[in-house]
Scaffold this motif. Structure first.
Motif, PDB file in Angstrom:
ATOM      1  N   PHE A   1       0.784  -1.304  -0.116  1.00  8.41           N
ATOM      2  CA  PHE A   1      -0.059   0.187  -0.138  1.00  8.41           C
ATOM      3  C   PHE A   1       0.944   1.217   0.007  1.00  8.41           C
ATOM      4  N   ALA A   2       0.323   2.433  -0.722  1.00  5.73           N
ATOM      5  CA  ALA A   2       1.298   3.438  -0.738  1.00  5.73           C
ATOM      6  C   ALA A   2       0.306   4.789  -0.741  1.00  5.73           C
ATOM      7  N   GLY A   3       0.974   5.898  -0.430  1.00  7.65           N
ATOM      8  CA  GLY A   3      -0.007   7.226  -0.626  1.00  7.65           C
ATOM      9  C   GLY A   3       0.908   8.287  -0.252  1.00  7.65           C
ATOM     10  N   THR A   4       0.267   9.349  -0.352  1.00  7.19           N
ATOM     11  CA  THR A   4       1.123  10.700  -0.207  1.00  7.19           C
ATOM     12  C   THR A   4      -0.240  11.744   0.927  1.00  7.19           C
ATOM     13  N   TYR A   5       0.259  12.645   1.726  1.00  4.26           N
ATOM     14  CA  TYR A   5      -0.376  13.387   2.260  1.00  4.26           C
ATOM     15  C   TYR A   5       0.622  14.777   2.809  1.00  4.26           C
ATOM     16  N   ASN A   6      -0.209  15.653   3.099  1.00  4.74           N
ATOM     17  CA  ASN A   6       0.503  16.971   3.647  1.00  4.74           C
ATOM     18  C   ASN A   6       0.447  16.868   5.051  1.00  4.74           C
TER      19      ASN A   6
ATOM     20  N   VAL B   1       4.326   7.672   1.607  1.00  6.64           N
ATOM     21  CA  VAL B   1       4.650   6.430   2.481  1.00  6.64           C
ATOM     22  C   VAL B   1       4.367   5.157   1.681  1.00  6.64           C
ATOM     23  N   GLN B   2       5.202   4.054   1.954  1.00  9.65           N
ATOM     24  CA  GLN B   2       4.828   2.789   1.378  1.00  9.65           C
ATOM     25  C   GLN B   2       4.975   1.856   2.367  1.00  9.65           C
ATOM     26  N   ILE B   3       4.001   0.953   2.525  1.00 10.82           N
ATOM     27  CA  ILE B   3       4.205  -0.112   3.637  1.00 10.82           C
ATOM     28  C   ILE B   3       3.786  -1.518   2.845  1.00 10.82           C
ATOM     29  N   THR B   4       4.530  -2.640   3.525  1.00  9.74           N
ATOM     30  CA  THR B   4       4.081  -3.740   2.898  1.00  9.74           C
ATOM     31  C   THR B   4       3.651  -4.726   4.085  1.00  9.74           C
ATOM     32  N   PHE B   5       2.554  -5.213   4.248  1.00  7.84           N
ATOM     33  CA  PHE B   5       2.094  -6.026   5.218  1.00  7.84           C
ATOM     34  C   PHE B   5       2.570  -7.388   5.054  1.00  7.84           C
TER      35      PHE B   5
ATOM     36  N   SER C   1       0.049 -12.624   7.309  1.00  7.63           N
ATOM     37  CA  SER C   1      -1.146 -12.673   8.176  1.00  7.63           C
ATOM     38  C   SER C   1      -1.758 -11.319   8.414  1.00  7.63           C
ATOM     39  N   GLY C   2      -1.266  -9.975   7.962  1.00  9.47           N
ATOM     40  CA  GLY C   2      -1.882  -8.926   8.373  1.00  9.47           C
ATOM     41  C   GLY C   2      -1.621  -8.185   9.469  1.00  9.47           C
ATOM     42  N   VAL C   3      -0.891  -8.698  10.344  1.00 15.32           N
ATOM     43  CA  VAL C   3      -0.579  -8.338  11.415  1.00 15.32           C
ATOM     44  C   VAL C   3       0.865  -7.583  11.787  1.00 15.32           C
ATOM     45  N   THR C   4       1.549  -7.383  10.735  1.00  9.94           N
ATOM     46  CA  THR C   4       2.811  -6.569  10.857  1.00  9.94           C
ATOM     47  C   THR C   4       3.113  -6.136   9.552  1.00  9.94           C
ATOM     48  N   TYR C   5       3.701  -4.955   9.566  1.00 13.43           N
ATOM     49  CA  TYR C   5       4.205  -4.358   8.113  1.00 13.43           C
ATOM     50  C   TYR C   5       5.502  -3.854   8.283  1.00 13.43           C
ATOM     51  N   MET C   6       6.227  -3.360   7.257  1.00  6.72           N
ATOM     52  CA  MET C   6       7.769  -2.655   7.307  1.00  6.72           C
ATOM     53  C   MET C   6       7.191  -1.839   6.109  1.00  6.72           C
ATOM     54  N   GLY C   7       7.792  -0.570   6.202  1.00 13.09           N
ATOM     55  CA  GLY C   7       7.720   0.497   5.191  1.00 13.09           C
ATOM     56  C   GLY C   7       8.826   1.672   5.331  1.00 13.09           C
TER      57      GLY C   7
ATOM     58  N   ILE D   1      14.805  16.933   3.243  1.00 14.11           N
ATOM     59  CA  ILE D   1      14.211  15.698   3.284  1.00 14.11           C
ATOM     60  C   ILE D   1      14.548  14.870   4.426  1.00 14.11           C
ATOM     61  N   VAL D   2      13.387  14.270   5.073  1.00 13.30           N
ATOM     62  CA  VAL D   2      13.886  13.241   6.263  1.00 13.30           C
ATOM     63  C   VAL D   2      13.304  12.063   5.726  1.00 13.30           C
ATOM     64  N   ARG D   3      13.954  11.042   5.722  1.00 14.27           N
ATOM     65  CA  ARG D   3      13.631   9.604   5.291  1.00 14.27           C
ATOM     66  C   ARG D   3      13.739   8.596   6.622  1.00 14.27           C
ATOM     67  N   SER D   4      12.531   7.794   6.749  1.00 20.51           N
ATOM     68  CA  SER D   4      12.469   6.912   7.760  1.00 20.51           C
ATOM     69  C   SER D   4      12.219   5.574   7.294  1.00 20.51           C
ATOM     70  N   VAL D   5      12.497   4.508   8.016  1.00 25.10           N
ATOM     71  CA  VAL D   5      12.067   3.169   7.975  1.00 25.10           C
ATOM     72  C   VAL D   5      11.169   2.735   8.903  1.00 25.10           C
ATOM     73  N   TRP D   6      10.060   2.129   8.712  1.00 27.33           N
ATOM     74  CA  TRP D   6       8.729   2.050   9.571  1.00 27.33           C
ATOM     75  C   TRP D   6       8.776   0.595   9.930  1.00 27.33           C
ATOM     76  N   ALA D   7       8.340   0.076  11.085  1.00 25.22           N
ATOM     77  CA  ALA D   7       8.040  -1.212  11.540  1.00 25.22           C
ATOM     78  C   ALA D   7       6.708  -1.224  12.209  1.00 25.22           C
ATOM     79  N   GLY D   8       5.572  -1.741  11.871  1.00 29.02           N
ATOM     80  CA  GLY D   8       4.330  -1.820  12.832  1.00 29.02           C
ATOM     81  C   GLY D   8       4.061  -3.124  12.905  1.00 29.02           C
ATOM     82  N   ARG D   9       3.054  -3.053  13.936  1.00 25.56           N
ATOM     83  CA  ARG D   9       2.519  -4.396  14.503  1.00 25.56           C
ATOM     84  C   ARG D   9       1.039  -4.162  14.792  1.00 25.56           C
ATOM     85  N   ALA D  10       0.141  -5.070  14.848  1.00 28.61           N
ATOM     86  CA  ALA D  10      -0.992  -4.954  15.472  1.00 28.61           C
ATOM     87  C   ALA D  10      -0.990  -5.270  17.074  1.00 28.61           C
TER      88      ALA D  10
END
Length: 120
Positions: free
Chosen positions: A69-74, A86-90, A93-99, A110-119
């Motif tokens: 999934f990807a998108g932009t916002y202000n 933003v771009q994230i890949t689940f 099982s749909g309970v974690t993502y990296m992005g 520019i500020v670039r970051s890496v994301w790690a998410g979990r339900a």
């Protein structure tokens, strides 16, 4: 349009974001944890991502494959609106993502970051 069955856990999530690059004067390497809510659309083609602390929401659209999934916002910055991509890949099982996240400020830094998410 991407196809394939995919389940994303709806509700409370935790995001850890780590700064990889900061041309705006900050120091790379710092991490912060943020609570947020993920709500997938009924057709699985988008998700609404909302930060609990600010109420900021944005929509990420399904792009390629089953779980990307990807998108932009202000978002507000000291210089005016900063453009966020933003771009994230689940996981399957749909309970974690990296992005990744890239914030471009009006000055061009520019500020670039890496994301790690979990339900939760």
């Amino acid at each position: 349009e991407p196809t394939g069955t995919f389940i994303i856990r709806s509700g409370a999530w935790t995001l850890v974001t780590t700064v990889l690059e900061d041309t705006c004067g900050g120091t790379p390497g710092g991490s912060i944890s943020m609570a947020h809510i993920v709500i997938p659309s009924a057709d699985g083609q988008s998700i609404v991502f909302t930060y609990n602390t600010t109420g900021t929401s944005f929509v990420l659209q399904r792009t390629t494959g089953v779980n990307v999934f990807a998108g932009t916002y202000n978002t507000p910055s000291l210089e005016g609106a900063a453009a966020v991509s933003v771009q994230i890949t689940f996981d399957a099982s749909g309970v974690t993502y990296m992005g990744t996240e890239s914030v471009t400020h009006p000055s061009g830094c520019i500020v670039r970051s890496v994301w790690a998410g979990r339900a939760d």
